[in-house]
Design a protein around this motif. Structure first.
Motif, PDB file in Angstrom:
ATOM      1  N   ARG A  24      -4.310  -4.833  11.982  1.00 18.23           N
ATOM      2  CA  ARG A  24      -4.649  -4.380  10.624  1.00 18.23           C
ATOM      3  C   ARG A  24      -5.202  -5.534   9.793  1.00 18.23           C
ATOM      4  N   PRO A  26       3.254  -7.598  14.347  1.00 23.58           N
ATOM      5  CA  PRO A  26       2.666  -6.255  14.473  1.00 23.58           C
ATOM      6  C   PRO A  26       1.552  -5.983  13.474  1.00 23.58           C
ATOM      7  N   ASN A  27       1.323  -6.902  12.539  1.00 22.98           N
ATOM      8  CA  ASN A  27       0.283  -6.695  11.531  1.00 22.98           C
ATOM      9  C   ASN A  27      -1.073  -7.262  11.930  1.00 22.98           C
ATOM     10  N   SER A  48       5.679  -3.693   7.740  1.00 18.38           N
ATOM     11  CA  SER A  48       4.348  -3.110   7.528  1.00 18.38           C
ATOM     12  C   SER A  48       3.925  -3.103   6.061  1.00 18.38           C
ATOM     13  N   ASP A  49       4.826  -3.451   5.147  1.00 22.42           N
ATOM     14  CA  ASP A  49       4.498  -3.396   3.717  1.00 22.42           C
ATOM     15  C   ASP A  49       3.586  -4.526   3.264  1.00 22.42           C
ATOM     16  N   GLU A  89      -5.646  -2.249   0.168  1.00 24.32           N
ATOM     17  CA  GLU A  89      -5.662  -2.910   1.487  1.00 24.32           C
ATOM     18  C   GLU A  89      -5.860  -4.414   1.345  1.00 24.32           C
ATOM     19  N   TRP A 120      -2.520  -5.759   0.261  1.00 29.30           N
ATOM     20  CA  TRP A 120      -1.646  -5.878   1.432  1.00 29.30           C
ATOM     21  C   TRP A 120      -1.962  -7.154   2.199  1.00 29.30           C
TER      22      TRP A 120
END
Length: 422
Positions: free
Chosen positions: A392, A388-389, A321-322, A146, A149
């Protein structure tokens, strides 16, 4: 922006970074990290704060068999490509050699090879990171996935990156150069360029924009790079740019990545004052072209420029999303660069020029903007910078740095108030 830190710690490795991170929190002083020191807003320093200076950590070790480079936290793009060049290898970097690789990668990293090989962030294989609690971790797809990412596009907001492993690529020969067109041709050249960009293969990336020519008058510049194996196809692709008008200058041919980056560095030397505005647009629409024409017609400084960076090809095929990088749709990132000499008394006019152009582009702009270039006051853009990230990314921020010790690039959390861990 001018800041004078109270203490600068020139780190020789992770141990010094660990001790400095903990000391900053123990004594309640702001902590910043300096790698390449290229941030236009001066966020590598803070008044009265404590700065971790990694600029001495510039070692690059290349493994030509695995095509991987071990890159120290203070290494620049020029350091990296100089080390890889003897092996016929190169890396996905930005367009300037003086930019620190860690900062470039953490923010995303547009560049002349991103159409074929993705963003600089897409080529990060692992990172050694000193976290806010002083622990040293390795982040990759298996260990701290995470964090890995978040590091790829989330900025330097999670810890001190003391070293990285970066994927390399075999590109024996590049075709690149510069084509300049007189300002009277701006409309037709930009319209023709819009067609070329919409059809560009992965191997062709064209940086473009507006800058003052040798006589001080504005010109349209095209800086193409062909990274494909078939040079004949590349020569035809680059020759097409000359047909967009009657070039004042057309200097395109085989080159190396180090030479290409050095050419950009020469145009933007250290020491000048800078104000940057940025936005992204879906394409070179008529509205964008009109604003670029306005940019050239209203230039206030012989050092200012507008640069358009293309995100296409391989960089768009990475699912959004990657990584934390928030916009994988094809687009142009526009960099409005107001630049002037220290003794120039018209700083307010130069800043206003950049602001006015950003305002004129707003109707065409996509939500958000490139985090590496967004200033701290661009609140509306920061809110949408990670697309959209966002949720997260903020969750990862609270997990790895709950007291907001690290704040290199802006995050979309206006309610965040900085606290100290101790």
């Amino acid at each position: 922006m001018s800041s004078r830190p109270g203490v600068i710690v020139r780190c020789a490795g992770p141990a010094e970074a660990q001790a400095t991170v903990l000391a900053a929190q123990e004594y309640g002083v702001p902590l910043t990290v300096r790698g390449g020191g290229h941030d236009w807003a001066g966020r590598a320093l803070s008044d009265g704060g404590l700065t971790i200076d990694l600029s001495g950590l510039r070692r690059v070790t290349v493994d030509p068999e695995t095509k991987v480079a071990e890159v120290a936290g203070g290494a620049t793009a020029a350091d990296l490509v100089a080390a890889t060049q003897p092996f016929g290898l190169t890396a996905a970097t930005g367009s300037a050699g003086s930019v620190g690789m860690a900062g470039l990668i953490l923010g995303g990293g547009y560049g002349p090879l991103s159409g074929r090989f993705g963003l600089a962030a897409d080529n990060l294989l692992s990172a050694q990171v000193v976290l806010a609690d002083g622990s040293v971790v390795t982040a990759d797809t298996e260990r701290e996935p995470e964090l890995f990412w978040a590091l790829r596009g989330g900025g330097g907001n999670f810890g001190v990156v003391t070293s990285m492993r970066v994927r390399l690529h075999a590109v024996p020969t590049l075709l690149s150069g510069l084509v300049l067109f007189g300002w009277e041709q701006a409309g037709s050249v930009l319209a023709g360029l819009a067609d070329i960009l919409s059809e560009s293969p992965d191997e062709l990336t064209v940086q473009s924009g507006v800058l003052p020519g040798p006589d001080g008058k504005p010109v349209v510049f095209l800086s193409p790079t062909w990274s494909g194996d078939d040079l004949t196809v590349g020569e035809r692709a680059l020759a097409r740019l000359d047909t967009l008008g009657t070039p004042l200058v057309s200097q395109v041919g085989s080159t190396t990545v180090p030479a290409m980056l050095a050419g950009i560095d020469a145009q933007f030397p250290f020491g000048r004052h800078v104000e940057i505005r940025t936005c992204s647009v879906s394409s070179l629409t008529s509205g964008v072209r009109d604003t670029l024409s306005l940019a050239g017609s209203t230039l206030t400084s012989p050092h200012s420029a507008v640069s358009l960076h293309s995100l296409h090809g391989a960089a768009t095929r990475v699912p959004v999303s990657d990584t934390a990088f928030g916009n994988r749709d094809p687009h142009l990132m526009i960099e409005i660069i107001a630049q002037w000499d220290p003794d120039d008394t018209h700083a307010a006019e130069h800043r206003a020029w950049a602001g006015d152009l950003a305002d004129a582009l707003e109707p065409e702009a996509l939500p958000g903007g490139y985090p590496n270039l967004l200033g701290p006051d661009a609140v509306a853009q920061i809110t949408h910078a990670y697309g959209p990230n966002t949720e997260r990314l903020l969750t990862a921020k609270h997990r790895y740095d709950p007291y907001n010790v690290f704040h290199a690039t802006p995050l979309p959390d206006p309610s965040w108030t900085r606290r100290t861990a101790r």
